[in-house]
Structures are given as structure tokens and as C-alpha cells.
Design an enzyme around this catalytic site. Structure first.
Site, PDB file in Angstrom:
ATOM      1  N   HIS A  93       0.833  -1.208   0.000  1.00 44.82           N
ATOM      2  CA  HIS A  93       0.000   0.000   0.000  1.00 44.82           C
ATOM      3  C   HIS A  93       0.864   1.253   0.000  1.00 44.82           C
ATOM      4  O   HIS A  93       1.885   1.325   0.688  1.00 44.82           O
ATOM      5  CB  HIS A  93      -0.962   0.012   1.197  1.00 44.82           C
ATOM      6  CG  HIS A  93      -0.308   0.009   2.546  1.00 44.82           C
ATOM      7  ND1 HIS A  93       0.014   1.171   3.232  1.00 44.82           N
ATOM      8  CD2 HIS A  93       0.068  -1.006   3.353  1.00 44.82           C
ATOM      9  CE1 HIS A  93       0.553   0.852   4.402  1.00 44.82           C
ATOM     10  NE2 HIS A  93       0.606  -0.450   4.503  1.00 44.82           N
ATOM     11  N   ASP A  95      -0.464   4.310   0.681  1.00 42.02           N
ATOM     12  CA  ASP A  95      -0.969   5.294   1.640  1.00 42.02           C
ATOM     13  C   ASP A  95      -0.280   5.138   2.986  1.00 42.02           C
ATOM     14  O   ASP A  95       0.230   4.058   3.327  1.00 42.02           O
ATOM     15  CB  ASP A  95      -2.495   5.174   1.802  1.00 42.02           C
ATOM     16  CG  ASP A  95      -2.942   3.811   2.306  1.00 42.02           C
ATOM     17  OD1 ASP A  95      -2.317   2.796   1.935  1.00 42.02           O
ATOM     18  OD2 ASP A  95      -3.924   3.753   3.079  1.00 42.02           O
ATOM     19  N   ASP A 126       6.370   1.331   7.031  1.00 44.29           N
ATOM     20  CA  ASP A 126       4.996   0.906   6.758  1.00 44.29           C
ATOM     21  C   ASP A 126       4.368   1.770   5.680  1.00 44.29           C
ATOM     22  O   ASP A 126       3.705   2.752   5.996  1.00 44.29           O
ATOM     23  CB  ASP A 126       4.184   0.970   8.049  1.00 44.29           C
ATOM     24  CG  ASP A 126       2.809   0.359   7.930  1.00 44.29           C
ATOM     25  OD1 ASP A 126       2.568  -0.354   6.935  1.00 44.29           O
ATOM     26  OD2 ASP A 126       1.980   0.581   8.829  1.00 44.29           O
ATOM     27  N   GLU A 160      -5.194   1.023   2.461  1.00 47.10           N
ATOM     28  CA  GLU A 160      -4.939  -0.005   3.467  1.00 47.10           C
ATOM     29  C   GLU A 160      -5.025   0.572   4.864  1.00 47.10           C
ATOM     30  O   GLU A 160      -5.526  -0.075   5.784  1.00 47.10           O
ATOM     31  CB  GLU A 160      -3.565  -0.639   3.242  1.00 47.10           C
ATOM     32  CG  GLU A 160      -3.366  -1.966   3.971  1.00 47.10           C
ATOM     33  CD  GLU A 160      -2.901  -1.841   5.414  1.00 47.10           C
ATOM     34  OE1 GLU A 160      -2.978  -2.829   6.158  1.00 47.10           O
ATOM     35  OE2 GLU A 160      -2.452  -0.740   5.808  1.00 47.10           O
ATOM     36  N   GLU A 161      -4.532   1.798   5.031  1.00 43.74           N
ATOM     37  CA  GLU A 161      -4.554   2.433   6.348  1.00 43.74           C
ATOM     38  C   GLU A 161      -5.930   3.017   6.689  1.00 43.74           C
ATOM     39  O   GLU A 161      -6.166   3.431   7.814  1.00 43.74           O
ATOM     40  CB  GLU A 161      -3.495   3.544   6.425  1.00 43.74           C
ATOM     41  CG  GLU A 161      -2.061   3.084   6.236  1.00 43.74           C
ATOM     42  CD  GLU A 161      -1.542   2.250   7.388  1.00 43.74           C
ATOM     43  OE1 GLU A 161      -2.327   1.939   8.308  1.00 43.74           O
ATOM     44  OE2 GLU A 161      -0.345   1.898   7.375  1.00 43.74           O
ATOM     45  N   GLU A 189       4.242  -6.173   4.167  1.00 38.80           N
ATOM     46  CA  GLU A 189       4.031  -5.471   5.436  1.00 38.80           C
ATOM     47  C   GLU A 189       5.236  -5.662   6.362  1.00 38.80           C
ATOM     48  O   GLU A 189       5.925  -6.690   6.303  1.00 38.80           O
ATOM     49  CB  GLU A 189       2.768  -5.984   6.129  1.00 38.80           C
ATOM     50  CG  GLU A 189       1.473  -5.572   5.469  1.00 38.80           C
ATOM     51  CD  GLU A 189       1.092  -4.130   5.768  1.00 38.80           C
ATOM     52  OE1 GLU A 189       1.859  -3.417   6.442  1.00 38.80           O
ATOM     53  OE2 GLU A 189       0.012  -3.714   5.314  1.00 38.80           O
ATOM     54  N   HIS A 375       3.944   3.891  12.479  1.00 33.95           N
ATOM     55  CA  HIS A 375       2.888   4.810  12.944  1.00 33.95           C
ATOM     56  C   HIS A 375       3.376   5.762  14.038  1.00 33.95           C
ATOM     57  O   HIS A 375       2.575   6.516  14.601  1.00 33.95           O
ATOM     58  CB  HIS A 375       1.655   4.046  13.451  1.00 33.95           C
ATOM     59  CG  HIS A 375       0.912   3.313  12.381  1.00 33.95           C
ATOM     60  ND1 HIS A 375      -0.424   2.987  12.484  1.00 33.95           N
ATOM     61  CD2 HIS A 375       1.302   2.839  11.172  1.00 33.95           C
ATOM     62  CE1 HIS A 375      -0.818   2.338  11.402  1.00 33.95           C
ATOM     63  NE2 HIS A 375       0.228   2.235  10.586  1.00 33.95           N
TER      64      HIS A 375
END
Length: 402
Positions: A93, A95, A126, A160-161, A189, A375
Site C-alpha cells: 500500500h 498510503d 509501513d 490499506e490504512e 508489510e 505509525h
């Protein structure tokens, strides 16, 4: 507008000052260069803002047929090279989650600064770093083996997020409609915990969230007998939910867990009891139970406590597991040969888009960078790990398609 869009307007002066700082010495690795290029794009979910266009051009240069699939406000990319079996797909992903306050970052979250062997930036781990690894691995592999067997596919999404409704889920539905059968899939991931490649995932628990509203009657704190305070009346039920044993898990999955993430109630006045209380919660559930059973148990318990309530459930993310471990075993061999250590197989962690791909019957394995800072403020990844993971992905291609 994205739920995260307001973050971008915060403290523009701080942001602009940080972006003006000079970048550190540029590394020479093609993977690191690509990771930095991707990090510099502020693709907060569900926005892609050109990440996939950049990658599409590189893939077309090595013979991939590329198709952009747009669903609602989500950008997706399906790319494939070859028409033979097996079809090995890399999924990821573009995003990212919001960076948080710019002033708390050591370096600007969208500059891709390298210091002492670490690449800093939102998405470094990520998972823009992981995407850079498998794109460069494909470039190297195709250059060395232009007539390789099988086929290589790439699935990228910018959802995805976020809610994950218009991303990989929709792409897979379209591929199934076209009778495109994925045999093997690596989801890039960040699965590693301490060393690159030390953990690979062959499944994930399911996720089920909800919003519970406990209804009462607003009143004066001095006259509780004339009101019904939902902050009080719901305490027993919530405690029972926290203490309930939902299942024992199994040899491959940990037990189901229940967590409260937010509780809101009150009018803002200290002498008024509220008329309602809102509770946000989430289950991470093993294959030993299912979303229907969970819903029934929760609603039954709330009724047992004679609460007046409203309950809205989120769409569940179903658990998945790759039972056939042949592909996972081959990946373990690649990690051992390239990184020099063993890769543990597990099913821990949150949800991933692997659940959508697993519905096709593909052997899905998740493998990526170290996840220690994902994150977080100052998200970063080892530049050495980026090169190691690229080599691992290239070796997986070689083992599978040569």
C-alpha cells in the site's frame, strides 16, 4: 475529505521551516533512492498523490502491463509480467497514516533524511520501504532472467490504512471476475521484530469493532434519583466484557481479545449527569470463534444487565491462514541464505490486505521490514535492511520462477 486531512493544516510554519533543512548525504542504493522518493510524497490515506504513477513507469520499463484501477477516492495499481503459471504477486500500500505534529519529528517526515544508517520518514517501514524493496527486486530479477518462467504480479492500493473498502478488496474482486488466479503472494508489510526477516506471517486474526451507546436520563448531580446516569449503569457490563473469556485460541492463533479504545460522555458541566455514554471497542478474534458469535454474546450480556442501548457494528475483517506451508518454507530458506538467521512463522499482529488475497486460494505470506517504529513519530528503517530485504525478495523470485 480524508479523516486525516485536518492534520495537514497544523503548524504550517514549523513544517515549512523543517522542510527547508538540507538533506543528508544521498545513499547510492537503488532501493534506498526509491524509498526516499516515495517518502517525499505526502500520500496520507486514501491519497496516493503520484506514488503509483512513479512505480508504474518503472514497471512498464521492464515489461509489465500496468492498469490503474480507481474505485471511489482510492487509487489502485494492477501490474503483471508474463502469462504462465505460477503467478507470484507482491502486494503493498502506498498510503500512510498522518505524521502527527511536525515539530516533534527529529527530521521532516516527508524528507527521507538518512542519518547513521537509518532512513527517517512517514512510511519508511509501513510500507513504502517494503514497496521499494520488491520493485527493485523485480527490476534486478527481470534484468538477469528476461525469459523467466511463470508470471509476476504487483498489487498496490492507497486504501490499506483507511477503511480498506475500495482498495485490494475491489482489485481482487475484479481479478476474480477476469479469472486471474493468484498462486503465491508476498505481502510486504513490516513483519520483522528485531532483525530483517526474523518473522513471517501466514495468517492474521479477524477484527470486529463497534460503537455502543448507553442511554440514560440527564439530570442534576444532587438529585440522582431523578435521573439515570449511563456512566454508572454501564460499569458492570463493561467490566464483564473486559473479563469475559471468548475462546482459547489454538496452536497457531492467540485467543480472542476485547479492548475498549474510547469512552465519551458528559455535557461539560460538572453538576450535570449525561443522557448517554458512547463506547468504541474492538475484538481481535481467532478462527475459534466468528463475528456472529461475538455479536450474539455481546448483545446478550448487555440485555442481561438491563441496559437501554444502541449498538452499531463495523464491517468485520475476517481471519485468514495459509495452511499449505510450501511457499512459507521456501521464504524461510531465502531469509536463512540471505540474512543468515531463521524466520519464525506466526499469525500475530493487526489486520492486513492479505485477508482479501487469501480468499482466492493463494498461498499468502507476509514478509517485510522491522516494525518497531511504525505509525510513530520518527518512523525509521535501517538502510542496510532495505538492501537485505531486496535481496531476499529477489531470491524468492529466483526460487519460484527459475
Amino acid at each position: 475529505m480524508s479523516q486525516y486531512s485536518s492534520v495537514l493544516n497544523e503548524d504550517k510554519g514549523v513544517k515549512e521551516a523543517m522542510l527547508a533543512r538540507p538533506l543528508k548525504t544521498r545513499a547510492r542504493s537503488a532501493t534506498i533512492d526509491l524509498a526516499r522518493d516515495l517518502i517525499r510524497i505526502e500520500s496520507i490515506t486514501p491519497n496516493d498523490y503520484g506514488c503509483q504513477a512513479l512505480l508504474k513507469k518503472r514497471l512498464e520499463n521492464i515489461g509489465f502491463e500496468c492498469e490503474t484501477m480507481k474505485f471511489e477516492d482510492v487509487t489502485n495499481l494492477w501490474a503483471v509480467r508474463g502469462k504462465q503459471k505460477p503467478l507470484l504477486v507482491f502486494a503493498g500500500h502506498t498510503d500512510v497514516v498522518p505524521p502527527g505534529p511536525f515539530k516533534k519529528w527529529k527530521y521532516p517526515p516527508y524528507n527521507g533524511v538518512i542519518e547513521e544508517g537509518m532512513l527517517y520518514g512517514r512510511g519508511a517501514a509501513d510500507m513504502k520501504g517494503g514497496i521499494a524493496c520488491f520493485i527493485v527486486a523485480c527490476e534486478r530479477f527481470v534484468t538477469k532472467h528476461p525469459e523467466h518462467g511463470g508470471s509476476i504480479g504487483i498489487i498496490l492500493t492507497s486504501d490499506e490504512e483507511g477503511p480498506a473498502k475500495h482498495g485490494t478488496k475491489k482489485v481482487i474482486a475484479e481479478l476474480v471476475k477476469r479469472r486471474v488466479k493468484i498462486d503465491l503472494c508476498v505481502v510486504g508489510e513490516p513483519t520483522s521484530t528485531a532483525l530483517c526477516g526474523d518473522t513471517i506471517k501466514v495468517g492474521r486474526r479477524g477484527s470486529l469493532g463497534g460503537e455502543l451507546t448507553i442511554l440514560g436520563k440527564q439530570g442534576h448531580v444532587a438529585y440522582p434519583h431523578l435521573a439515570s446516569n449511563p456512566l454508572h449503569t454501564s460499569l458492570g457490563a463493561l467490566q464483564a466484557l473486559v473479563e469475559m473469556k471468548w475462546d482459547n485460541g489454538n496452536a497457531r492463533f492467540p485467543p480472542t481479545t476485547f479492548q475498549i479504545s474510547n469512552i465519551n460522555g458528559g455535557t461539560g458541566a460538572r453538576n450535570v449527569t449525561p443522557g448517554h455514554k458512547t463506547v468504541h471497542f474492538n475484538f481481535r478474534y481467532s478462527p475459534e470463534t466468528n463475528d456472529v458469535e461475538i455479536k450474539e454474546k455481546v448483545e446478550s450480556l448487555l440485555k442481561e444487565y438491563e441496559l437501554d442501548f444502541e449498538l452499531v457494528w463495523d464491517e468485520p475483517a475476517y481471519p485468514y491462514e495459509t495452511i499449505n506451508r510450501e511457499f512459507a518454507t521456501a521464504i524461510q530458506a531465502s531469509v536463512r541464505d540471505i540474512a543468515g538467521h531463521d524466520a519464525k512463522i506466526c499469525t500475530s499482529g493487526g489486520t492486513s490486505d492479505g485477508r482479501f488475497i487469501a480468499t482466492t486460494g493463494a498461498q499468502v505470506v507476509e514478509l517485510g521490514l522491522v516494525n518497531a517504529t511504525i505509525h510513530q513519530i520518527d518512523e525509521c528503517v535501517s538502510t542496510a535492511d532495505l538492501d537485505i530485504l531486496t535481496d531476499i525478495f529477489e531470491d524468492i523470485l529466483r526460487r519460484t520462477l527459475c
